[in-house]
Structure formats: C-alpha cells, structure tokens
Design a protein around this motif. Structure first.
Motif, PDB file in Angstrom:
ATOM      1  N   GLY B 180       0.988  -0.989  -0.097  1.00 15.62           N
ATOM      2  CA  GLY B 180       0.086   0.045   0.009  1.00 15.62           C
ATOM      3  C   GLY B 180       0.823   1.259  -0.021  1.00 15.62           C
ATOM      4  N   LEU B 181       1.874   1.232   0.917  1.00 16.57           N
ATOM      5  CA  LEU B 181       2.948   2.270   0.975  1.00 16.57           C
ATOM      6  C   LEU B 181       3.392   2.718  -0.396  1.00 16.57           C
ATOM      7  N   LYS B 182       3.627   1.453  -1.289  1.00 11.16           N
ATOM      8  CA  LYS B 182       4.409   1.579  -2.256  1.00 11.16           C
ATOM      9  C   LYS B 182       3.453   2.279  -3.228  1.00 11.16           C
ATOM     10  N   ALA B 183       2.292   1.861  -3.268  1.00  8.03           N
ATOM     11  CA  ALA B 183       1.088   2.403  -4.276  1.00  8.03           C
ATOM     12  C   ALA B 183       1.254   3.956  -3.927  1.00  8.03           C
ATOM     13  N   GLU B 184       1.489   4.438  -2.776  1.00 11.48           N
ATOM     14  CA  GLU B 184       1.090   5.767  -2.354  1.00 11.48           C
ATOM     15  C   GLU B 184       2.584   6.588  -2.558  1.00 11.48           C
ATOM     16  N   GLY B 185       3.401   5.721  -3.271  1.00 11.07           N
ATOM     17  CA  GLY B 185       4.755   6.381  -3.702  1.00 11.07           C
ATOM     18  C   GLY B 185       5.948   6.584  -2.599  1.00 11.07           C
ATOM     19  N   VAL B 186       5.507   5.982  -1.303  1.00  8.33           N
ATOM     20  CA  VAL B 186       6.562   6.119  -0.201  1.00  8.33           C
ATOM     21  C   VAL B 186       7.464   5.057  -0.509  1.00  8.33           C
ATOM     22  N   PRO B 187       8.741   5.477  -0.379  1.00  7.90           N
ATOM     23  CA  PRO B 187       9.953   4.372  -0.535  1.00  7.90           C
ATOM     24  C   PRO B 187      10.080   3.732   0.767  1.00  7.90           C
ATOM     25  N   VAL B 188      10.282   2.442   0.925  1.00  8.70           N
ATOM     26  CA  VAL B 188      10.431   1.859   1.984  1.00  8.70           C
ATOM     27  C   VAL B 188      12.101   1.028   1.711  1.00  8.70           C
ATOM     28  N   LEU B 189      12.788   0.914   2.803  1.00  7.72           N
ATOM     29  CA  LEU B 189      14.062   0.489   3.016  1.00  7.72           C
ATOM     30  C   LEU B 189      13.697  -0.736   3.999  1.00  7.72           C
ATOM     31  N   PHE B 190      13.701  -1.828   3.602  1.00  5.55           N
ATOM     32  CA  PHE B 190      13.460  -2.970   4.294  1.00  5.55           C
ATOM     33  C   PHE B 190      14.741  -3.737   4.711  1.00  5.55           C
ATOM     34  N   ILE B 191      15.236  -3.975   5.985  1.00  7.44           N
ATOM     35  CA  ILE B 191      16.302  -4.463   6.468  1.00  7.44           C
ATOM     36  C   ILE B 191      15.919  -5.932   6.915  1.00  7.44           C
ATOM     37  N   SER B 192      16.484  -6.898   6.571  1.00  5.53           N
ATOM     38  CA  SER B 192      16.265  -8.444   6.636  1.00  5.53           C
ATOM     39  C   SER B 192      17.432  -9.441   6.561  1.00  5.53           C
ATOM     40  N   HIS B 193      17.577 -10.306   7.230  1.00  2.00           N
ATOM     41  CA  HIS B 193      18.321 -11.454   6.831  1.00  2.00           C
ATOM     42  C   HIS B 193      17.550 -12.637   6.318  1.00  2.00           C
ATOM     43  N   LYS B 194      16.207 -12.593   5.941  1.00  2.00           N
ATOM     44  CA  LYS B 194      15.580 -13.583   5.608  1.00  2.00           C
ATOM     45  C   LYS B 194      15.347 -13.436   3.972  1.00  2.00           C
ATOM     46  N   LEU B 195      15.862 -14.403   3.403  1.00  2.00           N
ATOM     47  CA  LEU B 195      15.862 -14.658   1.895  1.00  2.00           C
ATOM     48  C   LEU B 195      14.396 -14.518   1.385  1.00  2.00           C
ATOM     49  N   ASP B 196      13.454 -15.372   1.893  1.00  2.00           N
ATOM     50  CA  ASP B 196      12.063 -15.654   1.289  1.00  2.00           C
ATOM     51  C   ASP B 196      11.498 -14.091   1.389  1.00  2.00           C
ATOM     52  N   GLU B 197      11.570 -13.308   2.369  1.00  5.41           N
ATOM     53  CA  GLU B 197      10.725 -12.292   2.684  1.00  5.41           C
ATOM     54  C   GLU B 197      11.315 -11.009   1.750  1.00  5.41           C
ATOM     55  N   VAL B 198      12.593 -10.857   1.518  1.00  3.66           N
ATOM     56  CA  VAL B 198      13.122 -10.013   0.682  1.00  3.66           C
ATOM     57  C   VAL B 198      12.826 -10.440  -0.692  1.00  3.66           C
ATOM     58  N   LEU B 199      12.579 -11.772  -1.227  1.00  5.82           N
ATOM     59  CA  LEU B 199      12.275 -12.029  -2.368  1.00  5.82           C
ATOM     60  C   LEU B 199      10.768 -11.833  -2.919  1.00  5.82           C
ATOM     61  N   GLU B 200      10.154 -11.676  -1.709  1.00  2.00           N
ATOM     62  CA  GLU B 200       8.615 -11.645  -1.835  1.00  2.00           C
ATOM     63  C   GLU B 200       8.177 -10.126  -1.957  1.00  2.00           C
ATOM     64  N   ILE B 201       8.914  -9.372  -1.155  1.00  2.00           N
ATOM     65  CA  ILE B 201       8.301  -8.027  -0.904  1.00  2.00           C
ATOM     66  C   ILE B 201       9.216  -6.850  -1.873  1.00  2.00           C
ATOM     67  N   SER B 202      10.590  -7.099  -2.214  1.00  4.29           N
ATOM     68  CA  SER B 202      11.195  -5.983  -2.689  1.00  4.29           C
ATOM     69  C   SER B 202      11.197  -5.874  -3.999  1.00  4.29           C
ATOM     70  N   ASP B 203      11.458  -4.441  -4.366  1.00  2.00           N
ATOM     71  CA  ASP B 203      11.867  -4.522  -5.845  1.00  2.00           C
ATOM     72  C   ASP B 203      13.390  -4.784  -6.471  1.00  2.00           C
ATOM     73  N   ARG B 204      14.262  -4.165  -5.367  1.00  4.19           N
ATOM     74  CA  ARG B 204      15.607  -4.344  -5.577  1.00  4.19           C
ATOM     75  C   ARG B 204      16.208  -4.742  -4.196  1.00  4.19           C
ATOM     76  N   VAL B 205      17.305  -5.522  -4.358  1.00  9.11           N
ATOM     77  CA  VAL B 205      18.171  -6.001  -3.367  1.00  9.11           C
ATOM     78  C   VAL B 205      19.322  -5.442  -3.231  1.00  9.11           C
ATOM     79  N   THR B 206      19.825  -4.764  -2.202  1.00 14.95           N
ATOM     80  CA  THR B 206      21.265  -4.619  -1.960  1.00 14.95           C
ATOM     81  C   THR B 206      21.752  -5.441  -0.831  1.00 14.95           C
ATOM     82  N   VAL B 207      22.927  -6.159  -1.384  1.00 19.44           N
ATOM     83  CA  VAL B 207      23.328  -7.209  -0.441  1.00 19.44           C
ATOM     84  C   VAL B 207      24.798  -6.780   0.216  1.00 19.44           C
ATOM     85  N   MET B 208      24.883  -6.779   1.460  1.00 15.55           N
ATOM     86  CA  MET B 208      25.882  -6.272   2.422  1.00 15.55           C
ATOM     87  C   MET B 208      26.686  -7.579   2.958  1.00 15.55           C
TER      88      MET B 208
END
Lengths: 356, 504
Positions: B180-208
């Motif tokens: 919903g936030l994305k649809a409103e145009g709000v950028p979201v930075l999503f920090i995680s170490h869980k692969l499946d969640e990152v794959l599901e929700i993100s548009d791009r992934v930066t790996v550290m």
C-alpha cells in the motif's frame, strides 16, 4: 589486559578517594601531608604498628572471604556482623568449658564451634527462607544480625555467660585455648602467628573452593545465572542454603579467631562493624579471595593509622570513615568511568570529523 | 536517497567500509546481509545516531548530516525499530502524537484521535486510535510505529527486521501494508536477513557483506540461491539435504501432559506425543502456545501437573533435570543467553555446564581444568567456533558462535534424544546451514530429534513428521514430506480444517 584492569580500577578508586580526602583535610585547615603522614606512620611506622595493622586486618580478611563467597553466589550477606558475634560467643563458651581437654583439641573445638554457629546463623533462617519462600536475604541476614548481637549482649549482661561480680563480660577462655604470641613484640600487637596461619589457610581454601571444585563451580553458576544453573541440573535451592552457610561459617571463624587470638572473652560493646567493613573489603577485591588479603590489609591500615592520626594531628579518626565512604563511591563508579572515557572519545571523533 | 561510499570505522573495526546505495521514489528496497554485516551501523548513520567517518548521505537531492534522530525525523526519515518504542499504558493516538501533541497547554485528545484516524485511513493502516497499546498484538503495535513515522511527515520508511517478532499471518498483513505504501509512492527500506521475505516484498535488493555493499540486483532476476551466495560469499546449501528417515523404536512418549509456567498459567493442556529413534519431529506453533513449556517439561525444568513422560522405557516424569541429562536427553533451550550459557563464564566453563560432575572433568569434586580445556578445544575445532579461543567469555562471541557452543556441548554428549528449541533463532544463513546439518546427522545416527521452532520454513524443511500445537494441545500430526505452508499455518491457528486427527 582485562585482569590488569581489574587490579588498576579498584586501586585507582582508592587513590582518587585519598586525593579527595586530602582536599577535604586541607579545606578543614589541616596540612594533608602531615595528616596522611601520621596515618601512614601509624599503620606502618614501626614493627608494633605493622603488627597492629595485621591484627586489625585479620578479622576483615576472614569475614571478607565469607562475603566474597556470598557475592559470587549472587547473594548479599549483609548480616556478617551478627554471624561474627555468634561465632565469637560460641567459641568463648566452649573456651571456658571443657577445661580438661588437651590444649590443641580444645582450641580446635572452639574454632569449629564458632564456624558452625556462624554457618547456622546465616544458613538456617536466611538460607532456608530465601530458598523455599523467597524472602530476601538482605532483610533476613540483617535482622538476624541484630538478633545475634543482642543475644550475645544478653548472655553477658545478666545472662548465663556473665562473669559474676564484674562489669558485663564473660569469663576468660582457658589459658591453653589462647593462641600463643611466640615473641614479646608480637604480644604487644596481640598478633598471633596461629591466627595469621588460619587466615592464610582460609584464603587458600576459599580460592580453591571457588575456582577448583565442582562445589564452587555450582555456586558461581547459581550466582551468575540461576536459569542456566537449573538447566545444568544444579539444585538452586540447595546451593542458596549452602552459599549462606559457607558465608556465615567464615564470619563465625573470624569471630572465633578474634576471641582466641586477641580478646579472650566477650566484652560489652559489640561495635566492631567487621561485618560491614568486610563488605567493602570484598567489593574492593572484586570478590577475589587473593584480593581480599590486600583489601583487608588496606582497611586494617586505615583503622590503626586513623587512631594514630587522631592522636598526632588532631584530625578526628572519623576521617577514615569518610575515606572508606569515598572508596565505596569510586568503586561503585568504576562502571561509570569507562563510559565517561567512551563518551569523551566519541565527542573528540565527532569534533574531528565535523571539522574535516 | 542516495548513499555514496559511506564509511564508519570504530577503533579496530570497519563496521561500514564502502556502502553505496540508491533508493528510488516509490520502491521497496531491501538490504540483505548476515548478522554483523553492518546493516544496523548503516541504519544508525541514516537515522543520525552515528556520524559517518567518511562518505555522504544525500536525501531529496541534498547532502545531509544528521547529528541526532530528531534532525533525521525532521528531514522526513521514519524508522521502525525491531524493538518498538511505545508506551504500553497509553492509547494508540497518545503514542502516535507523543512529542508533538496537538493543543496549546491542555492536550487535545479529540484532535489527536482525529488526526490519527485520518492518517490511518490515508495509508490504510486500520487501527482503533483509542485502544491501549498494551492490549494490541505485536503486529498492530508495529502499525502504531509506522503511523508514528507518518505523523511526523516521513517521506521514507525504514523497517529494521520488521518480521522478527511477527506470526506468519501478521507478516502477510505487514506485506500488504508495504504494498500500500508503495502504491502511495512512499519509498521503503526493508532490512532483513530472511531471503524468502526479501524476495517476496522488494523491488531491488542490496546485499551487504563485511561492511560493504556487494551488489544491488533486481529482485525479479534473483533466486534464493544467488542471494545466499552473495550474502555469505560462497556456495551455500540452502535446501537441507537429507535422505529418507528410518524411524525405529519410540524413544519418547508423552501422555496427557499438563504443565503450568512459573506464573502458574496452564500452558500445556493435555499433550500426547511420540518421538521415534531416527526421526525429526517438528513442533510447529505460534509463539505462546505452550511449545516451550512442553520442551522445558520434557527436559525437567518445569514440573508437570499431570501426565506421564516415558523416555527409552523409563518413566522420567518425576526425575530431576540432572538425572534426565545423565540418561541421555540433550536440550538446546530457546533462549541461549538466558538458559543455555553463563555469559560471563569462559568457553571451558560453559562446555562442562552439563557434565561438570563427571569424569574426566571432575574427580572427587575437584575440577580437572586440563581435561576440560582439551575437550573444549576439540569441540571448538570440530564445530568451527570463532574465535577459536577457549579462554574467551561466552559473552564475547557472536550469537551464531554462542549457539555453536551450545550445540557442540549437547550433541557431543552422545545423547539418545535432542530437544532443539529455536536452534537457529537470529542466526544467519551460513550458521543455520551448519546447525541444520548437525540435526540431520543426529537423526541419521538413530537419535530422536524434537525440533521446536517458530520458523515454519525450518520446520517444513527438516521435519519427518510435524506436530502442530495450539493453545497447549496438539492439533494434528502430519507427515513432513506432504505438508504445505498453508496447511500448517492454518493448523497453527487452531482450526483443524478437514484433515484427520492422528494422535499417536
């Protein structure tokens, strides 16, 4: 590096306390150099003074060992003063009874009686109630301490241990239970090498017990993390009682050694405060048995030096109490000091980055 | 937002050593990395809690230097911490407006509720502004945190490990909020170490990795395998490789067990369970449904009110924890720092925690340091504990290495059964891989393994059979091979659906 820090920090705290104490003395209009000079010479200035200092430090060291055991087991035995006097009372009672026993056996009997009395005083009511109904040992040991001191006072003020026809005091213990002084000089300081030997053995025993035996391992585990102790299969209730018993046992031992080595009878007064000073001794030593020797000698020196200071420079001996208070304060601050250093470093890095 | 070659050096540690990142408007950008890769350091710099050693953060086209979170908030950065910063006794509205309350002298409660209601409608964050925060579920509390950020006019939302405390259902809801936030145009930075969640929700992934940003990839083209390899820096076995189970005799039988926790609450309400040799039985359930009390009761740390525990033919219901340990029960407790380790003990003292009474570690009540140290050093080598130094305190180790120490201790006791409660909680991919391998190895050696986990993925990929617990009772037991995420997830909520009840 860690172990170095654990020595340097308490020493730094003591030095800071001495410096601030000096400023205080100067503010009161005395010359700090003469005041501290009289304190040091009172504590170490002559053979007799050194002897007095050691005599004064022995009970602090032995009670301090007991406190260290309770602290390492995660318990605050605040009532060591009462356990000390109960131990002393038991030792004295056995000391003027059973006079037909051979001297060495009679001596051992007195010491063991003092140890058992102290152990039971701390272990039965504070220990069992802590383990089974969860009453806090700070309250119970403290209350039992008052009861112990008042009981001892009753016993010699009209009670069964009063020597008839005298001021409130007990009969003297049998001659052959009194620790020998060996030389004239040691006698002047009331310093018996037997008492010194007992204190040294006690330090070694406590060190070995805490760090080398499964008993000590279990006590320390319970002290550091009760949940992990349960997980390790340790009976936490049992070891709570054991810890308080051991702690009281050393307080009782100190009482017995003091009676056999110095006082030879119970006298009215009961205001030694060994039980409280020993808490500071143990804290300063970070509950390490070896450190307790050094911290005990330090406070012994403050006591004897303080009396001399009062005589020579007219500064009240209460100043040594102020020093004690300052030392406690700075030891307690020891956790704060590294934080202050960290905060200062951060500020400096911030400044240098914002300047760049 | 753009981050250019950001560095943060602590004395002796390069926590961030070259971070580059571009966050576009209206995208969900994930930052993926193992524990200790430098994710939280990066967050703290963005949020003004730390100042960078060098490099630049640009926000809305301008270089910014936040010296405090207040400045970061003011500039429009909204942060939702992993652990919420809410006041339980206050209402939702009061929490949201805290620090910037409407009303001049008197707090205008109506206005506060009105503004919060408007915000929640605008961003589709359904919540009752007059509810007390203490009464809310974890998922709803998180919504309050997000609302707080928007109330302060956030133009960017940072979510730090947002799913760590959520149930699978709550995670679903959070993800729909993020969309919903994305649809409103709000950028979201999503920090995680869980692969499946990152794959599901993100548009791009930066790996550290090790303080550096390794690569930024489009999520569309990424697979779990490629991301895991980037994270760890080597090939990772993601799927647990295991052959078929060969279950033997029952090793553990639990009959009608009732257990109360320390607060006297009945947590286990009549559990029947059977574990066989050579199988991994997964115990799935939402947190707080009695699974950990059940594990504690089997290990002997909680006394059952009623029921029976049979272990390898012996009725151990009344046995002490020490006797059970001795008989062959190993236990990796849920909370490694609170139960599993004595943090200020060194590794030697921690390694002998369960066997300090026995030879070779103790003879006649005296601890044999040499034997204990040799044994510890052997385990450190075998389990690759880092740093490999037996004299280190447990508190000086990372979470993953602490867990390795516990697992090494429990597994090397050569037990008949292992109860593993949350064995990989908070660990990164590399460490999880090693621990899973150990569990499967134990099973293949013919030991019984009871795996209690809140991670559905973990249960599904390891278990030969899955028991689902809800409200202190086993809802169903299903074969692991056929189980699906949806099926187990449904059972976890307590609804039996149309599957048969098969209590063994």
């Amino acid at each position: 590096m860690k172990s170095l820090r654990s020595i340097l920090l308490p020493m730094g705290a003591s030095v800071l306390a001495i410096i601030i104490g000096g400023i205080l003395v100067a503010a009161l209009g005395y010359n700090p150099v003469t005041v501290y000079g009289s304190l040091i010479s009172g504590a170490f200035g002559s053979g007799i003074n050194i002897g007095n200092t050691i005599t004064a430090s022995l009970p602090l060291i032995i009670v301090g060992l007991g406190i260290a055991i309770s602290f390492q087991s995660g318990l605050f035995n605040i009532g060591a003063d009462g356990q000390y006097w109960i131990g002393a009372t038991a030792a004295v009672w056995f000391g003027y009874h059973f006079n037909s026993l051979p001297g060495w056996l009679h001596m051992i009997l007195c010491i063991v009686a003092g140890m058992i009395a102290g152990a039971l005083w701390a272990g039965i009511i504070p220990g069992l109630t802590k383990a089974y109904v969860g009453s806090h040992e700070v309250i119970t040991t403290m209350m039992m301490s008052y009861i112990g001191i008042l009981l001892a006072r009753y016993l010699i003020e009209g009670g069964p241990m009063q020597q008839k026809g005298f001021n409130p005091q007990s009969p003297e213990i049998a001659q052959n239970t009194q620790f020998p002084y060996f030389t004239q000089g040691l006698m002047q300081s009331q310093l018996s090498l037997v008492a010194v030997a007992i204190a040294i053995i006690a330090v070694i025993v406590v060190w070995f017990l805490l760090y080398k035996t499964t008993l000590g391992y279990q006590l320390r585990t319970v002290g550091l993390n009760q949940r992990a102790a349960r997980y390790a299969g340790i009976n936490v209730k049992l070891f709570t009682v054991v810890a308080l018993c051991l702690s009281g046992m050393f307080a009782g031992l100190a009482g017995a050694v003091q009676m056999l080595g110095v006082d030879h009878r119970l006298l009215d007064g009961f205001s030694s405060n060994y039980g409280y000073t020993a808490i500071v001794v143990s804290l300063l030593a970070r509950n390490n048995p070896i450190g307790v020797i050094i911290a005990g000698l330090f406070f012994g020196a403050l006591t004897t030096g303080g009396q001399n200071m009062q005589m020579v420079s007219n500064v009240p001996a209460a100043l040594t109490d102020v020093l004690t208070g300052l030392i406690i304060f700075f030891v307690a601050c020891e956790r704060i000091i590294p934080q202050v250093i960290g905060w200062y470093r951060r500020r400096r890095t911030l400044k240098s980055t914002s300047a760049a | 937002m753009e981050i250019v070659d950001l560095k943060k050096w602590f004395p002796g540690v390069k926590a961030n050593d070259g971070v580059n990142l571009t966050l576009r408007g209206g995208e969900v950008h994930a930052i993926l990395g193992e524990n200790g890769a430098g994710k939280s350091t990066l967050m703290k710099m963005i949020y003004g809690l730390l100042e960078p050693t060098s490099g630049e953060i640009r926000f809305m086209g301008k270089a910014v230097h936040f010296r405090s979170p207040r400045e970061a908030i003011h500039a429009g950065i909204g942060m939702v911490h992993q652990h919420f910063m809410l006041i339980p006794a206050l209402t939702v509205a009061e929490n949201v407006v805290l620090g910037d309350e409407p009303g001049r002298i008197k707090f205008d409660r109506k206005e506060a509720q009105k503004r919060v209601r408007e915000l929640s409608e605008k961003y589709r964050l359904a919540i009752d502004p007059s509810a007390k925060v203490a009464d809310l579920s974890v998922g709803l509390q998180q919504r309050v945190e997000i609302l707080k950020a928007f109330y302060r006019k956030a133009k960017l939302i940072i979510l730090d490990e947002p799913t760590a405390l959520l149930t699978p259902q709550e995670t679903r809801e959070l993800f729909s909020i993020i969309r919903g936030l994305k649809a409103e145009g709000v950028p979201v930075l999503f920090i995680s170490h869980k692969l499946d969640e990152v794959l599901e929700i993100s548009d791009r992934v930066t790996v550290m990795r090790a303080g550096k940003t390794v690569e930024t990839v489009e999520t569309k083209g990424a697979t779990p395998q490629t991301l895991a390899n980037l994270m760890v820096g080597r090939e990772v076995v993601l799927r647990v490789e295991k052959s078929d189970a060969h279950p033997g005799e029952p090793i553990l039988q639990v009959h009608d067990l009732h257990v109360r926790d320390f607060g006297r609450m009945e947590r286990v309400k009549g559990v029947n369970l059977e574990l066989r040799r050579g199988e991994i039985l997964g115990l799935a359930g939402i947190d707080g449904n009695g699974q950990f009390e059940l594990a504690d009761a089997i290990a002997g740390l909680l006394k059952p009110e009623q029921g029976q525990i049979i272990f390898d033919g012996d009725d151990i219901t009344r046995w002490s924890p020490a006797e059970r340990t001795e008989r062959g029960i190993a236990y990796v407790p849920q909370d490694r720092q609170l139960d599993g380790l004595v943090l200020s003990f060194n590794l030697v003292e921690n390694t002998i925690l369960r066997d300090f009474r026995k030879r070779p570690f103790a003879k006649n009540g005296v601890i044999d340091r040499t034997a204990a140290t040799n044994y510890t050093e052997r385990l450190i080598r075998e389990f690759d504990v880092r740093p490999p130094d037996a004299s280190r305190k447990a508190s000086e180790l990372s979470g993953g290495n602490q867990q390795k120490v516990i697992l090494a201790r429990e597994v090397s006791r050569d037990p008949l059964m292992l109860i593993a409660a949350q064995p990989t909680r908070g660990l990164d991919v590399g460490a999880i891989e090693g621990i899973h391998r150990q569990l499967v190895r134990l099973r293949d050696e013919g030991k019984g393994v009871l795996l209690v986990s809140l991670e559905l993925e973990e249960i599904l990929s390891l278990s030969d059979r899955i028991a689902v617990i809800h409200d202190g009772r086993i809802v169903d037991i299903v074969p692991g091979a056929q189980a699906t995420r949806e099926q187990i997830g449904l059972l976890m909520t307590g609804s039996r659906g149309h599957s048969e009840v098969s209590m063994s």
